[in-house]
Design an enzyme around this catalytic site. Sequence first.
Site, PDB file in Angstrom:
ATOM      1  N   PHE A  53       0.891  -1.268  -0.003  1.00  0.00           N
ATOM      2  CA  PHE A  53      -0.244  -0.021   0.077  1.00  0.00           C
ATOM      3  C   PHE A  53       0.940   1.137  -0.073  1.00  0.00           C
ATOM      4  CE2 PHE A  53      -2.363  -2.995   2.421  1.00  0.00           C
ATOM      5  CZ  PHE A  53      -3.688  -3.129   1.850  1.00  0.00           C
ATOM      6  N   ASP A  54       0.585   2.234  -0.675  1.00  0.00           N
ATOM      7  CA  ASP A  54       0.995   3.583  -0.402  1.00  0.00           C
ATOM      8  C   ASP A  54       0.219   4.116   0.707  1.00  0.00           C
ATOM      9  OD1 ASP A  54       2.021   6.182  -0.965  1.00  0.00           O
ATOM     10  OD2 ASP A  54       0.186   6.724  -1.973  1.00  0.00           O
ATOM     11  N   GLY A  55       0.740   5.203   1.298  1.00  0.00           N
ATOM     12  CA  GLY A  55       0.133   5.873   2.505  1.00  0.00           C
ATOM     13  C   GLY A  55      -0.866   6.722   2.353  1.00  0.00           C
ATOM     14  N   PHE A 105      -1.134  -1.023  -3.991  1.00  0.00           N
ATOM     15  CA  PHE A 105      -2.138   0.273  -4.492  1.00  0.00           C
ATOM     16  C   PHE A 105      -1.372   1.571  -4.284  1.00  0.00           C
ATOM     17  CE2 PHE A 105      -4.551  -3.480  -2.708  1.00  0.00           C
ATOM     18  CZ  PHE A 105      -5.604  -3.487  -3.531  1.00  0.00           C
ATOM     19  N   ASP A 137      -2.260   5.906  -5.242  1.00  0.00           N
ATOM     20  CA  ASP A 137      -3.339   7.167  -5.875  1.00  0.00           C
ATOM     21  C   ASP A 137      -2.646   7.870  -7.122  1.00  0.00           C
ATOM     22  OD1 ASP A 137      -2.769  10.091  -4.299  1.00  0.00           O
ATOM     23  OD2 ASP A 137      -1.300   8.415  -4.057  1.00  0.00           O
TER      24      ASP A 137
END
Length: 325
Positions: free
Chosen positions: A167-169, A284, A286
């Site tokens: 995951f990105d943060g 993932f 954004d």
Amino acid sequence: MQPKPQNAVTIAVSSRALFRMDEEQRIYTEQGVEEYVRYQLEHENEPFSPGPAFPFVKALEAVNRRLRELYPDSEDVFDIVLVTNNHAQVGVRLINSINHYDLFIERFCMTGGNSPICYLKAYHTNLYLSADAEKVREAIDEGIAAATIFSPSRDVAVSQSQLRVAFDGDAVLFSDESERIVKAHGLDRFFEHEKAHENKPLAQGPLKGFLEALGRLQKKFYSKGLRLECPIRTYLVTARSAASSGARALKTLRSWGLETDEALFLAGAPKGPLLEKIRPHIFFDDQMFHVAGAQEMGTVAAHVPYGVAQTPRRTAPAKQAPSTQ
């Protein structure tokens, strides 16, 4: 045993995420729905090739097998739902493909050209993966964790026994609060803001609930003394700098009662090379820039269309498929 949706971790996957349907999509786009359905019926005994979500789904099923060995009567497992706006007649080919690959997918939602997004909450969906960016945006707008999944530029072998999710943060696990400050005021102000608010948890982002669900299943292995052999491993892969802004990210996770197994603070460096070493089943982010960088290194990447980075809309890479599922 099929779990009740409210007890399971439900992963909804579109047909074009699970399988490659490039030729079928071309026929749909160029010749229309009637020719598309006719082609599918003529080829219904030919299984589709695996798509970008296929290794992820196989890894989910591997975790389920381990959970059922340890907890034979528990419904706290992954439940995979095939969600598609395909016509119901195409269902035979999809069922044949699922059986061909020995996948355990019993729940189908086929909406015959209508958007399936309205059904996701009824299925208690924890994560929705699709090749259709517009449908993913609809799901995000409905408060459902969702991402547009992309095929990698080259195939890289991934673990068959351990589910790995990266995951990105910011704007993925966390809100886009910090990204808004960077965009409006620059990095120096961002570093000042993060230092001043180090002990104030960030608001949650769209995939916080999915990490929470993964953590719940991890604890079922931990309680059996299997922390080091856990078949689920999670990663935080963020462009944040550890010294200047990393503490707030970790303290936010701690305040939620969550953790990731590994945390990688890259201080703006490309994520692709690190992801190549991790070899996650899915990553993932954004920002399409990071999604494209991951693709180039052989990672299945998924775009989460949430937060300030989405305005104006970013152009999707060439791998983006057309609009139907």
